[in-house]
Design a protein around this motif. Structure first.
Motif, mmCIF file in Angstrom:
data_model
loop_
_atom_site.group_PDB
_atom_site.id
_atom_site.type_symbol
_atom_site.label_atom_id
_atom_site.label_comp_id
_atom_site.label_asym_id
_atom_site.label_seq_id
_atom_site.Cartn_x
_atom_site.Cartn_y
_atom_site.Cartn_z
ATOM 1 N N ASP A 5 0.804 -1.214 0.000
ATOM 2 C CA ASP A 5 0.000 0.000 0.000
ATOM 3 C C ASP A 5 0.841 1.270 0.000
ATOM 4 O OD1 ASP A 5 1.043 -0.205 2.519
ATOM 5 O OD2 ASP A 5 -0.809 0.343 3.559
ATOM 6 N N THR A 55 -3.543 -3.069 -5.354
ATOM 7 C CA THR A 55 -2.256 -3.041 -4.668
ATOM 8 C C THR A 55 -1.247 -2.285 -5.528
ATOM 9 O OG1 THR A 55 -0.435 -4.397 -3.824
ATOM 10 C CG2 THR A 55 -1.680 -5.278 -5.663
ATOM 11 N N THR A 94 -5.606 5.955 -4.595
ATOM 12 C CA THR A 94 -4.186 6.228 -4.383
ATOM 13 C C THR A 94 -3.951 7.722 -4.188
ATOM 14 O OG1 THR A 94 -3.523 4.327 -5.737
ATOM 15 C CG2 THR A 94 -1.878 6.043 -5.395
ATOM 16 N N LEU A 156 -1.692 4.048 -0.958
ATOM 17 C CA LEU A 156 -3.029 3.548 -1.277
ATOM 18 C C LEU A 156 -3.929 3.591 -0.059
ATOM 19 C CD1 LEU A 156 -5.079 2.116 -3.092
ATOM 20 C CD2 LEU A 156 -3.996 -0.056 -2.496
ATOM 21 N N LYS A 157 -5.117 4.164 -0.251
ATOM 22 C CA LYS A 157 -6.172 4.096 0.761
ATOM 23 C C LYS A 157 -7.367 3.425 0.097
ATOM 24 C CE LYS A 157 -4.989 7.993 3.729
ATOM 25 N NZ LYS A 157 -5.471 9.250 4.344
ATOM 26 N N LEU A 158 -7.676 2.235 0.565
ATOM 27 C CA LEU A 158 -8.704 1.437 -0.085
ATOM 28 C C LEU A 158 -10.042 2.162 -0.111
ATOM 29 C CD1 LEU A 158 -7.977 -2.084 1.437
ATOM 30 C CD2 LEU A 158 -7.324 -1.235 -0.802
ATOM 31 N N HIS A 195 -2.675 -7.951 6.493
ATOM 32 C CA HIS A 195 -2.933 -6.976 5.445
ATOM 33 C C HIS A 195 -4.437 -6.786 5.320
ATOM 34 C CE1 HIS A 195 1.253 -7.560 4.382
ATOM 35 N NE2 HIS A 195 1.029 -8.845 4.195
ATOM 36 N N HIS A 233 -6.810 3.014 5.573
ATOM 37 C CA HIS A 233 -7.708 2.354 4.633
ATOM 38 C C HIS A 233 -9.174 2.468 5.029
ATOM 39 C CE1 HIS A 233 -4.383 0.775 2.359
ATOM 40 N NE2 HIS A 233 -3.843 0.265 3.442
#
Length: 348
Positions: A5, A55, A94, A156-158, A195, A233
């Motif tokens: 991430d 990812t 992202t 990355l932030k989901l 994860h 996230h």
């Protein structure tokens, strides 16, 4: 595929091509004059949010991206070719940061969002450009402008509608496996989930994305356990489902530990709507559950739902409650069908 991430990459846009110094030389044509062409533009570096990625693992194996130099000008007024742009494809959600990993440059929160992180240099003028009535035979041309270069961080932030929170072994992975097609690792020891995991939950004709975040412990904001690295996230979630192990000696203390870590990480995250649920109710008798429920209401002044991820008792009701909050958030926010936004480059 491993979950990654965060990644640091180097980008450099292409230099512009040089202009040409040339004069027309043909038989029977006297004083043909200058005919040097202009140089081509160097390639840009773009970052684009695309579908099908979850990812940043691709940027572990390649960290350097350099666009080509534009073509140089030539005689007979031939201009150099513009070089191709490079597009870094990243998952939706992202964020782009400067090298200090603190200053945010762009947030690609929607599918199709694009951002130019480095602009290619313009091509130089050929000597034909400088021809005038007082300068009939210029013998100079411009070199192309240099491209831009920088190190950047991709983080990355989901994009999930709801997030699962709780201490290690609260039953988050078991619940995710029960309500979706996701297959997270499930075991009876802490920190089984290392994860974030995503699953699509269907409630009737509607659906939403549920994220399972690795468990927090007391002192996580100081780096204990897995720290708060993965809390980013759930910052985009509309609602948080806070699971509490009902078999714990003190469910109220467990609840307060997580709330304390949320506030230490981000006051905005702590203000998000939450649904509290007592999990693993299949392991206790009803009278024992009732005692803990009354104690929780008295001390925390909140009423948790009762559920069991293993037997799915109370799970449909909890999912419907989450969907109600998510629907309210969706109606109040932007439409999911809005087109992506294309943004020009950032300037310090």
């Amino acid at each position: 595929m491993k979950f990654l991430d965060q990644a640091k990459v180097y980008v450099r846009s292409g230099d512009g091509g040089a202009g040409s110094v040339s004069f027309r030389r043909e038989k029977f044509i006297e004083m043909g004059g200058p005919d040097g062409g202009d140089g081509g533009k160097g390639g840009d570096i773009w970052i684009e949010a695309v579908d099908g990625l979850n990812t940043l693992i691709d940027y572990r194996y390649q960290q350097h991206f350099k666009a080509a130099t534009g073509g140089h000008g030539m005689g007979r007024l031939r201009a150099g070719a513009n070089s191709d742009d490079i597009v870094l494809k990243v998952p939706v959600g992202t964020q782009v940061f400067e090298e200090d990993n603190e200053t945010m440059v762009a947030d690609l929160a929607k599918l199709g969002d694009r951002f130019r992180i480095a602009k290619g240099g313009n091509g130089g003028f050929g000597n034909a450009y400088f021809k005038s009535s007082t300068n009939r035979a210029p013998r100079h041309a411009n070199p192309g402008l240099e491209g831009e270069e920088r190190w950047i961080w991709l983080r990355l932030k989901l994009i999930a509608d709801a997030g699962l929170l709780g201490l290690p072994n609260a039953g988050k992975s078991t619940l995710l496996a029960a309500v979706s097609a996701a297959k997270p690792k499930i075991a009876d020891y802490p920190f089984t989930t290392l994860h974030p995991q995503l699953g699509v939950v269907r409630v009737g004709t509607q659906s939403f994305v549920l994220a399972d975040i690795p468990g927090l412990i007391e002192g996580a904001h100081e780096g204990h356990g897995l720290g708060t690295r993965f809390l980013g996230h759930v910052e985009r979630c509309a609602v948080l489902l806070h699971l509490i192990d009902v078999t714990s000696e003190d469910p109220v203390a467990d609840y307060r530990v997580i709330r304390k870590e949320l506030k230490a990480y981000s006051p905005e995250l702590a203000e998000k709507p939450e649904v509290i649920a007592f999990n693993k109710t299949d392991l206790l008798q009803d009278d024992e559950i009732e005692v803990k429920l009354k104690d929780f209401k008295r001390r925390a002044r909140k009423t948790p739902m009762l559920m069991s991820g293993a037997t799915t008792r109370g799970v449909p009701e909890a999912m419907k409650k989450l969907l109600e909050v998510i629907d309210t958030s969706r109606r109040g926010g932007r439409s999911a069908d809005e087109p992506g936004v294309e943004t020009e480059e950032w300037r310090p």
